[in-house]
Design an enzyme around this catalytic site. Sequence first.
Site, short mmCIF file in Angstrom:
data_model
loop_
_atom_site.label_atom_id
_atom_site.label_comp_id
_atom_site.label_asym_id
_atom_site.label_seq_id
_atom_site.Cartn_x
_atom_site.Cartn_y
_atom_site.Cartn_z
CG ASP A 231 -6.69 -11.89 5.65
OD1 ASP A 231 -7.48 -12.32 5.00
OD2 ASP A 231 -6.61 -10.58 6.18
CG HIS B 82 -1.95 -0.96 1.40
ND1 HIS B 82 -1.55 -2.08 2.22
CD2 HIS B 82 -3.19 -0.88 0.98
CE1 HIS B 82 -2.82 -2.73 2.22
NE2 HIS B 82 -3.79 -2.39 1.36
CG ASP C 206 1.44 -1.13 3.58
OD1 ASP C 206 0.64 -0.93 4.31
OD2 ASP C 206 1.27 -2.18 2.74
CG HIS D 155 -11.95 -10.84 1.04
ND1 HIS D 155 -11.45 -9.62 0.35
CD2 HIS D 155 -11.43 -10.99 2.05
CE1 HIS D 155 -10.34 -9.44 1.46
NE2 HIS D 155 -10.62 -10.17 2.45
C1 GLT Z 1 -6.62 -4.98 3.46
C2 GLT Z 1 -7.63 -6.18 2.84
C3 GLT Z 1 -6.79 -6.87 2.20
C4 GLT Z 1 -6.59 -6.03 0.83
C5 GLT Z 1 -5.63 -5.19 0.86
C6 GLT Z 1 -5.47 -4.45 -0.22
S1 GLT Z 1 -5.97 -4.16 2.15
O1 GLT Z 1 -5.73 -5.61 4.18
O2 GLT Z 1 -8.01 -6.73 4.19
O3 GLT Z 1 -7.64 -8.12 1.73
O4 GLT Z 1 -6.02 -7.01 -0.02
O5 GLT Z 1 -5.69 -3.02 -0.28
MN MN Z 2 -6.73 -9.06 0.02
MN MN Z 3 -8.80 -11.01 3.71
#
Ligand code: GLT
Ligand code: MN
Ligand code: MN
Length: 413
Positions: free
Chosen positions: A287, A77, A80, A250
């Site tokens: 994640d 980013h 970052d 996601h």
């Molecule tokens: C954030 C999000 C990630 C995205 C990033 C890209 S930002 O951390 O949760 O899944 O990939 O901007």
């Molecule tokens: Mn992501």
């Molecule tokens: Mn994620």
Amino acid sequence: MDPIQENQQTALVSRLMKACGGAYTPETRRKYYISGPQWAAAYQGQALFHAPTRPPIGFEEIIRKFAEIGVGYWTTHDTDVIPTEALGTARQWEIVDRIGKALGEHGLKCSMVTTETFFHAVWAAGPAAESPAIREYAKFRVSNTVEIGHTLGASFAVYWPGSLGYYVQGVVEETEALGWYADALNAACERDIEVARSKNRPTLKHCLEAKPFEPQAEILLPTSDAMLAFIASGLLKHPEMVGLNPEYLHELMWGAAPRAALARALIAKKLFHFDINDGYRLKHDVDIGIGLVNPLDWLNVLVLLRSHNYTGPFNLDYKPPRTTSQWGVFEVSFPSAVDRFITLWEMAGEVSCDPIIQEATEALKAGAAVQEGADAEELTRAHRELLTLHELIAHRLFQILIGQHRGRVFIHA
Ligand code: GLT
Ligand code: MN
Ligand code: MN
């Protein structure tokens, strides 16, 4: 076992990590288009209910560590690596210069840049806020990221419009907000066209990333499918420059089959970039590293991507767990995530040429021999035995996942 002295713990972890075996060399790892995000390696373990568990770490060290491991590409980013107040200033370009040197020195490439439009308080009302001044600032931010991307040699720009939404209903008019969001993307694409021309480079691939919940209560573009509709809506001036960066988790978060979501992106020719990780259905954005939760599903995802010749990056967008130390992030977390990806990718190649799966699939596609004009009853009867192959294929995939197709046995009869 006696308690493990503090000064003996890294030796223990290293020894057990080696004992796991199955590690690829950095040279082998570099052959894959795997990118390591600055924010993933620098993640300190903080969250709403979590204090950090790891110290801060800068890009120079992360790039050096990625090089040692064999992660060939780096993503970031804007904020970052550049403090918000330095964006667009001479200081930004000094930092970009330092990044370029660190990448060059360690043989890494920057593949993707992304704009943080969700963390800073300026985004309280999102990147497509009612205030024209905030929207102008959003245009500046995404255009500035495009310039940074070109300077670092990137090919992709990602947009995660996480704060495009609302907490309370009735304040945001959705069609207006989506139009304003498109204005920011249009500004980024137009700037891209200018910069690419001046630098004699191709334009970037602009990739939208959806997440169904967090951080807003209601998100205006919650899924990759919603984004496909947005790209085709007519609001974008350069829809051909804009595609998707789906993230495995996601899609799972809203209850989708990630493989089917990717298939829809593929048929729209919009699968530009892919964030790889793992997690659970209908839960928050945990994640987790690829393959630790859904290895069979991951295998199937990679079979699809291989068979469609996906050549874009695999971006390791996961968060090393809070229980992993800073040292462990580079000793265990990154190398093991990379190696699980490579293993699953190669295994997906075995699935594609497995003779049993091939024959079963061909037989299903050949269908049963039926008389012309057969009615429903006759069609059903004719296919009755053939359709058992569905379950047989699933069984074979399981066998490939655990290595039984190569003769791995658990009990000797
Ligand atoms: C954030 C999000 C990630 C995205 C990033 C890209 S930002 O951390 O949760 O899944 O990939 O901007
Ligand atoms: Mn992501
Ligand atoms: Mn994620």
